[in-house]
Design a protein around this motif. Structure first.
Motif, PDB file in Angstrom:
ATOM      1  N   UNK A 267       0.822  -1.212   0.000  1.00  0.00           N
ATOM      2  CA  UNK A 267       0.000   0.000   0.000  1.00  0.00           C
ATOM      3  C   UNK A 267       0.858   1.265   0.000  1.00  0.00           C
ATOM      4  N   UNK A 268       2.175   1.101  -0.147  1.00  0.00           N
ATOM      5  CA  UNK A 268       3.093   2.227   0.025  1.00  0.00           C
ATOM      6  C   UNK A 268       3.359   2.921  -1.304  1.00  0.00           C
ATOM      7  N   UNK A 269       2.826   4.156  -1.496  1.00  0.00           N
ATOM      8  CA  UNK A 269       3.032   4.842  -2.782  1.00  0.00           C
ATOM      9  C   UNK A 269       4.523   5.122  -3.049  1.00  0.00           C
ATOM     10  N   UNK A 270       5.305   5.331  -1.981  1.00  0.00           N
ATOM     11  CA  UNK A 270       6.727   5.616  -2.184  1.00  0.00           C
ATOM     12  C   UNK A 270       7.437   4.408  -2.789  1.00  0.00           C
ATOM     13  N   UNK A 271       6.969   3.214  -2.424  1.00  0.00           N
ATOM     14  CA  UNK A 271       7.558   1.997  -2.976  1.00  0.00           C
ATOM     15  C   UNK A 271       7.283   1.912  -4.473  1.00  0.00           C
ATOM     16  N   UNK A 272       6.010   2.183  -4.861  1.00  0.00           N
ATOM     17  CA  UNK A 272       5.683   2.110  -6.290  1.00  0.00           C
ATOM     18  C   UNK A 272       6.427   3.184  -7.072  1.00  0.00           C
ATOM     19  N   UNK A 273       6.574   4.350  -6.446  1.00  0.00           N
ATOM     20  CA  UNK A 273       7.335   5.419  -7.087  1.00  0.00           C
ATOM     21  C   UNK A 273       8.758   4.944  -7.373  1.00  0.00           C
TER      22      UNK A 273
END
Lengths: 273, 290
Positions: free
Chosen positions: B57-63
């Protein structure tokens, strides 16, 4: 592809592509910031390089860092040359149960992206009480899958089965066969492996960054990154540090260049980079 | 008896070091990843799959995953193409040229990052000066997402293109001459011979370089980390526009000391790396037929 002129042009582009960043490092390092800010940036080296070297040494402990890096990389280089020729010799010329399976493990281990395991590696090394000791950066680098693979290959080419078997029949111990038969035949490849291991270890950044305390046990690359950090990057100083730091690896490379190229051209470097 | 043991003793150092600093830490990661775990203080209770759920759920990871993929593609595709061209160019030239193209590869990554950081400076960098000469306005190499990806990719390309070219060169020299001659007799032009003889002939090396690039690409850390002036304090630009997965891993593990979360990320990244490698190999297999 298209005539002599096109080829000469392509070769010239290749020279510029390969060397311009290094040349520009020299230019920037030998000028002051004011010169670099001119409407037309300098294209020729200036006269401030030695002053900058003095300033870098005053500001950070580059000397101590280079000594540390040399100790680390030197140990790693010698250890790799020895351990990998020993293992390569065993894989190439000795018959033992499970040889193929074990060698497959060596190959597979070269495919593991170890940099991503930096957090678990830190936990293990820290639990051993090795944080901020040279052992933390030396021991994990003592052997490499690439080295074992390559020394096995070299052994297959340079050390004859007959000679090994004959020495064994004459009652030579394996240690003596390795020392008197295998190692002399592997001197060339082992030297190149040592040089490449030295360069890899000298150039390593992320692991020494986390495994050592930069204030206490600095390495060259970590000190350079520190010099560049902060609110304002003083590029003439930073690139002076860069120039000083690449001298050892460039020297080694110049000494070994022909051999390294011959090795790559032989296709031996196909297991790791 | 002694005879039977000695070979194992000789290969033992490799397996000892690899087991202790390669395999064991990874296995232990599985244990760490299901706990709340402070990097220095140690375990702080069982967490189940919470770390993995948070990660997904971590947007920073997908970024970071997106940035890594983008930089990888920008660095690898031109690099392999250029390396093929260089290999063809140097095929009948002396070893001096091979030494020349290998020079960038011995320059430390930290040095490469700092040197290109200067060259790509917004205000006083040589690249923007030259672009200005041909009428292109100053490019904000660090602030703009695409420019930053291109800048980082350029560093990777600079360091590895020559090395890759030498591997291709070695492989090309091993392709039997008769194949070229036969194709020429059949009336194949240069480009056609390159496609039907050379490329299939060096297929194993092509696959190797693609795999090596994928493994190297997923681990990319130093070039982007030192790309802007903020150095180690930075997180890949003001907007994390060039933060790679290895950088995010570093931030979580050694900035936030969250070893549990980092361990979960390590496992997911291993899977991603395997998937990326498989995809790259599949692509090359499809494009270059035997």
């Amino acid at each position: 592809m298209t005539g002599r002129f096109g080829q000469v042009l392509a070769l010239a582009a290749l020279v510029v592509f390969s060397l311009f960043p290094l040349y520009s490092t020299l230019v920037v390092a030998s000028h002051d910031n004011a010169d670099l800010a001119a409407a037309i940036p300098p294209l020729l080296p200036g006269g401030r390089l030695l002053d900058h070297v003095g300033e870098v040494i005053e500001r950070v402990d580059l000397g101590q860092a280079m000594v540390n890096s040399a100790v680390i990389a030197g140990t790693v280089a010698v250890a790799n040359a020895l351990a990998c020729t020993v293992a390569g010799f065993a894989f190439a010329r000795l018959r033992f149960r499970g040889r193929e399976a074990l060698f497959a493990v060596v190959i597979a281990s070269a495919m593991v992206p170890t940099q991503l395991g930096i957090v678990p590696l830190f936990l293990v090394v820290d639990a051993m009480g090795w944080y901020d000791t040279l052992a933390a950066v030396i021991v994990p680098g003592l052997v490499s899958a690439f080295g074992v693979f390559w020394m096995r290959q070299a052994c297959l080419e340079a050390v004859s089965t007959e000679l090994v078997d004959a020495s064994r029949v004459d009652g030579c111990s394996l240690a003596r066969v390795y020392w008197h038969v295998a190692l002399p035949a592997l001197r060339g490849p082992a030297a190149v492996l040592a040089m490449l291991s030295f360069a890899t270890s000298w150039n390593d950044f992320s692991w020494p960054l986390v495994a050592l305390d930069p204030n206490d046990t600095p390495t060259t690359q970590v000190v350079l990154s520190g010099l560049a950090g902060g609110y304002y990057t003083d590029y003439p100083l930073v690139l002076t540090g860069v120039l000083v730091s690449i001298v050892p690896v460039l020297l080694l490379f110049v000494l070994f260049a022909r051999k390294v190229v011959a090795v790559l051209a032989g296709g031996a470097a196909q297991t790791g980079r | 008896m002694r005879r039977a043991v000695t070979p194992y003793l000789l290969v033992a150092p490799f397996f000892l070091v690899f087991g202790m600093f390669g395999v064991f830490p990874l296995l232990r990661t599985a244990w760490v990843s299901v706990h709340r775990w402070h990097l220095v203080a140690g375990p702080e209770g069982f967490a189940g799959l919470a770390n993995f759920r948070d990660l997904l759920l971590d947007p920073l990871f997908y970024n970071a995953v997106g940035n890594t993929l983008s930089i990888f593609l920008l660095a690898t595709i031109p690099q392999l193409g250029l390396a093929l061209g260089i290999a063809a160019l140097l095929a009948r030239r002396g070893a001096g040229w091979q030494v020349l193209v290998l020079v960038p590869n011995v320059v430390p990554v930290v040095a490469v990052a700092l040197v290109f950081g200067q060259l790509l400076g917004r205000d006083y960098g040589m690249v923007n000066f030259l672009l200005g000469r041909v009428g292109v306005g100053p490019v904000a190499w660090q602030a703009d997402t695409w420019a930053a990806h291109l800048g980082v990719a350029t560093m990777v390309m600079w360091r590895w293109t020559g090395y890759t070219a030498l591997l291709y060169l070695a492989a090309m020299r091993a392709v039997p001459r008769e194949l070229h001659e036969a194709a020429e007799l059949d009336g194949a032009g240069r480009w056609q011979r390159f496609r039907t003889v050379t490329l299939p002939g060096i297929r194993p090396t092509l696959l190797f370089t693609v795999v090596a690039s994928a493994i190297g690409g997923v681990q990319m850390f130093t070039e982007p980390q030192l790309f802007d002036g903020s150095g180690l304090a930075g997180a890949g630009g003001s907007d994390r526009q060039f933060q790679t997965v290895a950088m995010y891993l570093y931030e979580v593990g050694f900035g936030r000391f969250d070893a549990g979360y980092a361990a979960a990320m390590t496992w997911v990244l291993f899977l991603l790396c395997a998937a990326l490698t498989a995809a790259a190999v599949g692509l090359v297999r499809r494009v270059v037929r035997r």
